[in-house]
Design a protein around this motif. Structure first.
Motif, mmCIF file in Angstrom:
data_model
loop_
_atom_site.group_PDB
_atom_site.id
_atom_site.type_symbol
_atom_site.label_atom_id
_atom_site.label_comp_id
_atom_site.label_asym_id
_atom_site.label_seq_id
_atom_site.Cartn_x
_atom_site.Cartn_y
_atom_site.Cartn_z
ATOM 1 N N ALA A 116 -13.283 8.930 15.922
ATOM 2 C CA ALA A 116 -12.717 7.585 16.012
ATOM 3 C C ALA A 116 -13.244 6.620 14.952
ATOM 4 N N GLY A 117 -13.933 7.124 13.932
ATOM 5 C CA GLY A 117 -14.362 6.280 12.830
ATOM 6 C C GLY A 117 -15.669 5.551 13.068
ATOM 7 N N GLY A 118 -16.114 4.849 12.037
ATOM 8 C CA GLY A 118 -17.358 4.093 12.093
ATOM 9 C C GLY A 118 -17.139 2.701 12.642
ATOM 10 N N PHE A 119 -18.037 1.751 12.272
ATOM 11 C CA PHE A 119 -17.935 0.394 12.805
ATOM 12 C C PHE A 119 -17.647 -0.625 11.712
ATOM 13 N N GLU A 120 -17.075 -0.161 10.595
ATOM 14 C CA GLU A 120 -16.906 -1.046 9.447
ATOM 15 C C GLU A 120 -15.992 -2.234 9.691
ATOM 16 N N SER A 121 -15.108 -2.168 10.680
ATOM 17 C CA SER A 121 -14.214 -3.291 10.966
ATOM 18 C C SER A 121 -14.772 -4.227 12.027
ATOM 19 N N ASN A 122 -15.990 -3.984 12.456
ATOM 20 C CA ASN A 122 -16.645 -4.819 13.455
ATOM 21 C C ASN A 122 -17.577 -5.789 12.723
ATOM 22 N N ARG A 123 -17.068 -6.987 12.448
ATOM 23 C CA ARG A 123 -17.811 -7.945 11.631
ATOM 24 C C ARG A 123 -19.130 -8.328 12.277
ATOM 25 N N GLU A 124 -19.169 -8.403 13.613
ATOM 26 C CA GLU A 124 -20.403 -8.775 14.304
ATOM 27 C C GLU A 124 -21.470 -7.692 14.104
ATOM 28 N N TRP A 125 -21.059 -6.426 14.183
ATOM 29 C CA TRP A 125 -22.012 -5.331 14.002
ATOM 30 C C TRP A 125 -22.484 -5.280 12.551
ATOM 31 N N LEU A 126 -21.589 -5.527 11.603
ATOM 32 C CA LEU A 126 -21.992 -5.575 10.192
ATOM 33 C C LEU A 126 -23.013 -6.694 9.967
ATOM 34 N N ARG A 127 -22.789 -7.825 10.589
ATOM 35 C CA ARG A 127 -23.741 -8.932 10.482
ATOM 36 C C ARG A 127 -25.118 -8.507 10.997
ATOM 37 N N GLU A 128 -25.113 -7.840 12.150
ATOM 38 C CA GLU A 128 -26.362 -7.372 12.746
ATOM 39 C C GLU A 128 -27.066 -6.374 11.831
ATOM 40 N N ALA A 129 -26.297 -5.490 11.205
ATOM 41 C CA ALA A 129 -26.875 -4.455 10.345
ATOM 42 C C ALA A 129 -27.447 -5.039 9.055
ATOM 43 N N TRP A 130 -26.750 -6.023 8.479
ATOM 44 C CA TRP A 130 -27.163 -6.565 7.185
ATOM 45 C C TRP A 130 -28.072 -7.784 7.310
ATOM 46 N N GLY A 131 -27.990 -8.505 8.426
ATOM 47 C CA GLY A 131 -28.838 -9.659 8.640
ATOM 48 C C GLY A 131 -28.553 -10.810 7.685
ATOM 49 N N GLN A 132 -29.488 -11.747 7.632
ATOM 50 C CA GLN A 132 -29.399 -12.890 6.736
ATOM 51 C C GLN A 132 -30.296 -12.671 5.524
ATOM 52 N N ASN A 133 -29.891 -13.237 4.390
ATOM 53 C CA ASN A 133 -30.767 -13.156 3.221
ATOM 54 C C ASN A 133 -31.637 -14.410 3.123
ATOM 55 N N ALA A 134 -32.413 -14.484 2.048
ATOM 56 C CA ALA A 134 -33.371 -15.583 1.896
ATOM 57 C C ALA A 134 -32.694 -16.947 1.794
ATOM 58 N N ASP A 135 -31.436 -16.967 1.379
ATOM 59 C CA ASP A 135 -30.699 -18.225 1.252
ATOM 60 C C ASP A 135 -29.999 -18.621 2.542
ATOM 61 N N GLY A 136 -30.215 -17.825 3.607
ATOM 62 C CA GLY A 136 -29.575 -18.128 4.879
ATOM 63 C C GLY A 136 -28.147 -17.646 4.981
ATOM 64 N N GLU A 137 -27.695 -16.859 3.984
ATOM 65 C CA GLU A 137 -26.333 -16.342 4.000
ATOM 66 C C GLU A 137 -26.263 -15.073 4.854
#
Length: 468
Positions: A180-201
């Motif tokens: 059934a594929g990965g989670f690439e279309s789940n923006r919330e999960w992508l946010r969780e995986a990548w987190g915030q950078n030093a600029d708060g982005e």
């Protein structure tokens, strides 16, 4: 009750369904997408990386197992299960006749397609034609298909599959293949995986999703929460540099920018940040999305001059063109003085030998950081062209751990009737990095393996029930 339930509707899922049906099992496919969007990310593909020891119809020369393995080892940095990787590689050498029997046709690689005539077999009509052929064959063989059927949860008992649920509807089966594929279309999960950078982005907010919007990782998350053994880093993915104007979903291959190795790439500060000529583009194109994601604003700019014309597959959107570097900087929205200084420093560092984009040539830079290792020619022949880049996620690498039967594991113990294929287990082979066509290799190989083992598990369970 059917013998084998297949969850998903892309390449791996259909390979599993077809193989299981050929083995005599009754098969039901549950595809989350409507019929017009069926096929998952596979509909956007073009080719399959294939091992072969001699020229074969559309494949030139030879591409032996050891070279395939070394290519994979290099791009993954060793983060791969060698036993499973070699299994996929060997399967790639014997799948194409089977694919043809199910209506798939092949063609030679097109000019400009990443130097792949030796390593990759291209589908006639692309991934859409491939998936249509598989669906036609599946229907002709009696495989039942349900569209608009996203599976939300499974019934499991001590690591064994009992049924899947779509809303309030229950689908029981003797065995199951999840694809059934990965989670690439789940923006919330992508946010969780990548987190915030030093600029708060939140870098993930700027990612384009190159494929289907239906791969939200619902079943993957359910399985991990249910205690299935997982593998892979959630921030790792097949992530390429795409045109910044690409749509949020389903941009596919035509939005990819393939001229990186023919010029330079700068960030929004007009500074270079990585070796554009590190290796052949098929082995490096999938690192550029992640590199751009690490830059300010998750934006980059690929810059070439007229010498690059005709040497790469042009994207669907034309780039910005200009007769001077200053004009190009203005059109790209970056600082003119810094950009001109960056280009001139690069030009002065170029040591021109014999340019040949088909080999690791001797055109390189000296005295500039980062260096450009190959194909380094000055950017000095107008018109100049620039493409704004942003990260484009194809599929994520977090998945479920498997063995050579593609069985799901719970605390190290393989299930006897629950299997997984495609993006949901690709992280066993792809810990990081990518080389062109290997995703389809993994999906085809383990889809066929999972389908065969699911059919055998269903048959065994049927015999046991009959005996009881």
């Amino acid at each position: 009750m059917v013998d084998v339930l297949v969850i998903g509707g892309g390449n791996a899922a259909l390979c599993a369904a077809l193989v299981a049906r050929e083995a005599g099992a009754s098969v039901l496919v549950l595809e989350a997408a409507p019929r017009e969007w069926r096929g998952g990310n596979s509909a956007h593909t073009r080719n399959l990386r294939c091992m072969h020891d001699a020229p074969q119809d559309v494949l030139t020369d030879a591409y032996p197992e050891e070279e395939f393995w070394e290519d994979l080892l290099k791009v993954t940095g060793g983060i791969t299960d060698e036993k499973l990787a070699r299994l996929a590689i060997r399967e790639s050498s014997r799948c194409r006749d089977w694919m043809r029997r199910h209506g798939v046709n092949f063609q030679p690689s097109l000019s400009g397609t990443l130097h792949l005539s030796r390593t990759n077999a291209f589908f006639m009509g692309g991934g859409k034609a491939l998936m249509n052929a598989y669906y036609r064959s599946a229907e002709a063989l009696g495989v039942r298909i349900r569209y608009n059927a996203p599976v939300e949860r499974l019934e499991l008992e001590n690591g064994e599959f009992r049924a899947a649920w779509v809303g309030k509807e229950r689908f029981a089966a003797r065995a199951c293949v999840m694809a059934a594929g990965g989670f690439e279309s789940n923006r919330e999960w992508l946010r969780e995986a990548w987190g915030q950078n030093a600029d708060g982005e939140w870098p993930a907010d700027n990612f384009a999703i190159r494929g289907t919007r239906f791969n939200r990782g619902v079943l993957l998350k359910f399985m991990i929460d249910a205690g299935a053994d997982s593998i892979g880093d959630p921030s790792q993915s097949h992530c390429v540099a795409v045109d910044a104007r690409a749509p949020q979903y389903d941009g596919g291959i035509c939005t990819r920018i393939d001229c990186v190795s023919l010029g330079i790439v700068v960030n929004r500060n007009a500074e270079r940040f990585y070796d554009e000529g590190e290796d052949f583009w098929p082995k490096r194109y999938a690192i550029w999305g992640r590199l751009v994601a690490q830059q300010p604003g998750q934006i980059g700019f690929s810059v070439i001059d007229a010498k690059a014309n005709g040497r790469f597959m042009p994207p669907v959107f034309p780039g910005e063109t200009a007769s001077t570097l200053e004009e190009l900087a203005r059109k790209l929205g970056i600082d003119e003085a810094t950009f001109v200084r960056t280009v001139r420093a690069y030009n002065a560092a170029c040591r021109i030998g014999t340019f040949d984009h088909t080999v690791l040539d001797d055109c390189h830079t000296e005295g500039v950081v980062p260096a450009k290792t190959h194909w380094a020619l000055p950017i000095d022949k107008p018109p100049f062209r620039g493409y704004a880049l942003r990260p484009g996620i194809t599929f994520t690498y977090l998945g479920l751990k498997v063995n050579e039967a593609s069985a799901v594991h719970f605390s190290g113990v393989p299930s006897t009737n629950l299997f997984v294929a495609g993006e949901m287990m690709a992280g066993n082979v792809l810990g990081k990095g990518y080389t062109a066509g290997v995703g389809m290799t993994i999906g085809t190989a383990f889809g066929r393996i999972a389908g065969a083992h699911a059919a055998a598990a269903a048959q065994k369970q049927g015999v046991e029930h009959a005996a009881a």
